[in-house]
Structure formats: C-alpha cells, structure tokens
Scaffold this motif. Structure first.
Motif, short mmCIF file in Angstrom:
data_model
loop_
_atom_site.label_atom_id
_atom_site.label_comp_id
_atom_site.label_asym_id
_atom_site.label_seq_id
_atom_site.Cartn_x
_atom_site.Cartn_y
_atom_site.Cartn_z
N ALA A 168 0.82 -1.22 0.00
CA ALA A 168 0.00 0.00 0.00
C ALA A 168 0.86 1.26 0.00
N ASP A 169 2.11 1.14 0.45
CA ASP A 169 2.99 2.30 0.50
C ASP A 169 3.39 2.79 -0.89
N ILE A 170 3.34 1.90 -1.87
CA ILE A 170 3.65 2.32 -3.24
C ILE A 170 2.59 3.30 -3.73
N ASP A 171 1.32 2.96 -3.47
CA ASP A 171 0.24 3.89 -3.84
C ASP A 171 0.30 5.15 -2.98
N LYS A 172 0.79 5.00 -1.77
CA LYS A 172 0.87 6.17 -0.87
C LYS A 172 1.87 7.20 -1.39
N ILE A 173 3.04 6.75 -1.87
CA ILE A 173 4.00 7.73 -2.38
C ILE A 173 3.47 8.38 -3.66
N ASP A 174 2.71 7.61 -4.44
CA ASP A 174 2.10 8.18 -5.63
C ASP A 174 1.08 9.24 -5.24
N ASP A 175 0.32 9.00 -4.19
CA ASP A 175 -0.69 9.95 -3.72
C ASP A 175 -0.04 11.21 -3.15
N ILE A 176 1.04 11.02 -2.38
CA ILE A 176 1.74 12.18 -1.81
C ILE A 176 2.33 13.04 -2.92
N ALA A 177 2.95 12.39 -3.90
CA ALA A 177 3.51 13.13 -5.03
C ALA A 177 2.43 13.91 -5.77
N ASP A 178 1.25 13.33 -5.88
CA ASP A 178 0.13 14.01 -6.54
C ASP A 178 -0.31 15.23 -5.75
N ASN A 179 -0.21 15.15 -4.42
CA ASN A 179 -0.59 16.28 -3.58
C ASN A 179 0.47 17.39 -3.57
N ILE A 180 1.67 17.07 -4.06
CA ILE A 180 2.72 18.10 -4.18
C ILE A 180 2.67 18.73 -5.57
N ASN A 181 2.52 17.89 -6.58
CA ASN A 181 2.60 18.33 -7.97
C ASN A 181 1.53 19.37 -8.31
N GLY A 182 1.98 20.55 -8.76
CA GLY A 182 1.05 21.60 -9.15
C GLY A 182 0.42 22.35 -8.00
N LYS A 183 0.77 21.98 -6.77
CA LYS A 183 0.14 22.61 -5.60
C LYS A 183 1.16 23.31 -4.70
N SER A 184 2.43 23.23 -5.07
CA SER A 184 3.46 23.90 -4.27
C SER A 184 3.67 25.32 -4.78
N CYS A 209 6.36 26.86 -5.77
CA CYS A 209 7.21 27.00 -6.95
C CYS A 209 7.42 25.64 -7.58
N ALA A 210 8.30 25.57 -8.57
CA ALA A 210 8.50 24.34 -9.34
C ALA A 210 9.34 23.30 -8.61
N LEU A 211 9.91 23.60 -7.44
CA LEU A 211 10.67 22.59 -6.72
C LEU A 211 9.78 21.40 -6.37
N GLY A 212 8.56 21.67 -5.96
CA GLY A 212 7.64 20.58 -5.64
C GLY A 212 7.33 19.72 -6.84
N ASP A 213 7.12 20.35 -7.99
CA ASP A 213 6.87 19.59 -9.22
C ASP A 213 8.08 18.72 -9.57
N GLY A 214 9.28 19.28 -9.37
CA GLY A 214 10.50 18.53 -9.64
C GLY A 214 10.65 17.33 -8.73
N ALA A 215 10.24 17.47 -7.48
CA ALA A 215 10.32 16.36 -6.54
C ALA A 215 9.34 15.25 -6.89
N ALA A 216 8.20 15.63 -7.45
CA ALA A 216 7.18 14.63 -7.80
C ALA A 216 7.52 13.88 -9.08
N SER A 217 8.29 14.51 -9.99
CA SER A 217 8.57 13.91 -11.30
C SER A 217 9.24 12.55 -11.22
N PRO A 218 10.32 12.38 -10.41
CA PRO A 218 10.94 11.05 -10.36
C PRO A 218 10.00 9.97 -9.81
N ILE A 219 9.10 10.37 -8.91
CA ILE A 219 8.15 9.40 -8.34
C ILE A 219 7.21 8.90 -9.43
#
Length: 449
Positions: free
Chosen positions: A377-393, A395-405
């Motif tokens: 379930a943690d695999i889906d959890k990191i995907d969900d956390i990345a989704d909550n960062i992407n486009g919602k931070s 600046c673009a640092l958050g988007d960059g952190a979500a990209s590798p995930i």
C-alpha cells in the motif's frame, strides 16, 4: 544522419568552439574569435528592433522552461521612469546539470557581451550575475573578465554609446538550490532569505528592488552575440522549426565519455551516445533523465526522441537544462529516486506545506521501501503524496520532486514491488554503482545527487 555521415558532424560548436584554446577566458582570445563584433551590430540597432530580431530568431531560454527570450525582454514596460535591471541566473544547481559553469570558466566574455546587448535592448544601466558561490575558481575568472571589460570600455560610463552607462555586479550566492528559482534569487540578491515570491506581480513588472527586471539563464544570454553577429537565418538553420539554434547538452553517468556536447536542438540521445562511445563497456542503458533529476525519467525506448522542447514534451517529460544522466542496468531505481528525493527534501525552503511536508514523508516511505520494510500500500501512498505536491506547491521545486516518483512508478513499478516482496533491494550491492564505488569513474552516483 546518413550511413556515411560521421556522428561528430552533428555537433555545432559555437559557445564551446574555442574552450580548448590557450587562455580561452581572456579578452584577447575572445576578440580573436569574433568577440564583441555582435555588440557593435546590436548597438547600431534600435532597442525595440533588437528585441524583435531576437524574437524572430526564435531563441528560447536555456535554463529549463524554454520561454522565448525576445518575448521575455518585450515584457519590460517602457516609459515608466523606473530603473530596469538584467539579472543572469548562474546558480546552476540542478542535479546532473553542468553547462553554465564550464561556459563561464572557459568563455566568460560571451556572457558579458550578451549582457551588454540585452541591457541595450531593455534599456538597462545595471546588470547582475548571481553565481553559485561554491565555484570559487569561476567566481575569480568572472571577476577578472568583468574587470577586462571595464578596462576596454565595454562597461562603464559610455558602455552603451552616447554617454549611456552600464555596470555589471557579480554576486556570489550561498549555495541554496531554491535560489535557482528566479524570484527566490531576487530575494537573495536583495539580502533576504531566498524564498519564492507570490506572482503576480511578475519580475518584468516588479522584480529586483520592485523595478522591471529580466531574469535570464547564462546560456540564453551567452547565445545572443553569435546570433546577432551571424544573423537570425544562420541561427534558424540549426535545430527545429519551433526550437531553433544550438545548445549545450550535459552527458553524464554510466557513459564511456561524459562531457559537454554542443549540438543543434533536436539531436537524439542515441546520436549523442554514438559520439561518446556509448554506455560503459558490457552494460546497457536502463533509464535516463533529459533535463536533470527534476524532469520525468525516460527509458531505452526513448533513445530516438528529438531532444527539443516539443519532442521531449511529447513523451511526457521536459527538456529542462538538457542534463542527460544515463544509468545502466546495475542501478537500483528505488535507490536513485530515494537519493533525489532526499535532495529535494533537504533543499525545500519550507515556505509552502505541500513541498515542506510532502518531500519529508516521501523520503521516509522511500527509505522503508528500499530497505524492504514497507507494505504494498505504500507504493500507492508515495504516488498519492507526489500528486498532492505536484502543481500545488509555491514554486517548481515541488513539481520537480514529484517527477521522479511518477515516472519511476510508470516504468519500474515492478522494481518497487520486488523491494517489498523480497524484503530489500534485489540488486547486488557489490555491482550496483548507486550503492558503492566499484572503481569506475562514474561510480558512487549518490555523491553527485
């Protein structure tokens, strides 16, 4: 490329054409290679005509986003009775990126000439270079180049002709990744903690000291002199229709010959690998980044994707800074993504909740997955956390952190699952160069992250 054409013919050395010349960084050497000839032509043009010329040439920002440079200059309001500023972003800190620093070290006058041309276009009398402070040899060389330009009259009270002054200030930053974001850079330059600003207002309206400001990347500005000197048709003869011109590609990782390759936009990684001797002997490409770790990773199936803004965007990634990090089959994807995420968590300025909290929790979960202590379930959890960062931070640092995930789960989800079901990394630490140094020049990649 035809069957009889050598790979090296695809290169287009302009900025790097005399990097290997003796004393390449001096004014004398620069002048021997058509230095400051573009400036003379630019100063003979009306500022608005100069902006239109650069815009027609199609020069796009080389710092990551690819925004048209001429259009950025055009946004500066005229007749506002305020000082206008040019700020060059030399805070190169994207993991895997190494183009601006060698350019400044070997050919700093290309930047200075480009800055004078840009200042003429936007009607500025003061420009700044924000350099990453750790690179002291480059800082010293840049100071010396600015001194030479003052001594030669390219800078000073009559730099722009008709008594129009121009000064350039070199500012050394303190080594924060966030200061590569243009508004955080401006805050840092003003003496405050580097954190992104809320936009609007945009820098073109209220930038440095609340005045109209253009922020450009080193390579963007350094490309202007050759463009003006040789003409927009010459510039458009390289690259693609929507991404014309030449650019520097940083090739690194598990390749035979890493380094800088200056080529027209639209070249492919396969062609660059052919020139560099391919992947290291006995190994094959597993995944790669087209523009540093903040751009979604790609795989072997993308070797023939044109490396321009449209081509890379068409396969779900970004050209970014053109930092081509190549990893072979010995690399653990989970380990690589964990190291990148640790970097983003460490470099988060903490101003916004999605990035500050999200990157922290991504690191905790990724470490557990890597160690085999997590659940499926943690695999889906990191995907969900990345989704909550992407486009919602902020600046673009958050988007960059979500990209590798996102991208690693898209192409290598099975590897994440193997870590959990096998209770640890399935890669042999003795062979994986992301785990330990095996004597290779490109080993121990976590240091470079």
């Amino acid at each position: 490329m035809t069957a009889t054409e050598s790979p090296e013919k695809l290169l287009s050395p302009v900025l790097s054409s005399f990097w290997d010349a003796p004393d390449s960084w001096t004014l004398e050497t620069y002048r021997r290679h058509e230095g400051y000839e573009g400036l003379a032509k630019a100063l003979a043009m009306d500022p608005d005509a100069l902006i239109a010329y650069v815009k027609d040439a199609g020069l796009r920002g080389r710092g990551g986003a690819g925004f048209p440079t001429g259009m950025k200059w055009q946004f500066i309001p005229q007749g506002d009775n305020k000082p206008h500023y040019l700020v060059v972003n030399a805070d190169e800190s994207e993991p895997g990126t190494c183009k601006d620093i060698p350019l400044l070290f070997a050919n700093p006058h290309s930047l200075i000439e480009g800055m004078i041309i840009a200042c003429h276009a936007i009607r500025s009398s003061h420009a700044f270079i924000y350099l990453r402070g750790e690179v002291v040899p480059v800082l010293r060389r840049l100071h010396e180049a600015v001194r030479e330009a003052y001594e030669a009259g390219y800078l000073g009270p009559d730099a722009l002709g008709s008594g129009k002054p121009l000064d350039i200030t070199v500012h050394a930053g303190a080594g924060a990744y966030i200061c590569g974001e243009e508004t955080a850079l401006l805050d840092s330059l003003e003496g405050r903690r580097g954190q992104p600003r809320l936009r609007p207002p945009f820098p073109a309206v209220a930038g440095l000291y609340a005045c109209p400001t253009v922020v450009n990347n080193v390579e963007s500005i350094a490309s202007v002199p050759a463009l003006i000197n040789k003409g927009k048709d010459w510039f458009r003869s390289m690259g693609t229709e929507k991404s014309p011109g030449f650019t520097l590609y940083s090739l690194s990782g598990h390749v035979t010959t890493p380094g800088q390759y200056e080529a027209p936009l639209g070249i492919t990684l396969r062609q660059l690998l052919d020139m560099s001797g391919g992947m290291r002997s006995g190994h094959r490409l597993k995944f790669w980044t087209p523009g540093g770790s903040s751009t979604p990773m790609l795989t072997e199936e993308h070797l023939d994707v044109p490396l321009d803004y449209e081509g890379v965007g068409g396969v779900g990634s970004m050209l970014g800074t053109k930092a081509l990090q190549c990893f072979d089959e010995t690399t653990c994807v989970v380990r690589a993504v964990t190291r990148w995420t640790e970097f983003y968590a460490h470099e988060s300025c903490g101003k916004c909740t999605p990035c500050r909290e999200g990157t922290y929790w991504l690191v905790q979960l990724l470490r557990d997955i890597e160690a085999g202590k997590a659940e499926m379930a943690d695999i889906d959890k990191i995907d969900d956390i990345a989704d909550n960062i992407n486009g919602k931070s902020f600046c673009a640092l958050g988007d960059g952190a979500a990209s590798p995930i996102f991208s690693s789960l898209k192409y290598f989800r099975e590897e994440y699952e193997q870590h959990i079901t096998g209770r640890g990394c399935p890669f042999d630490p003795a062979k994986s160069t992301v785990w330990a140094d095996n004597g290779s020049d490109n080993a121990h990649l976590e240091v470079n992250a």
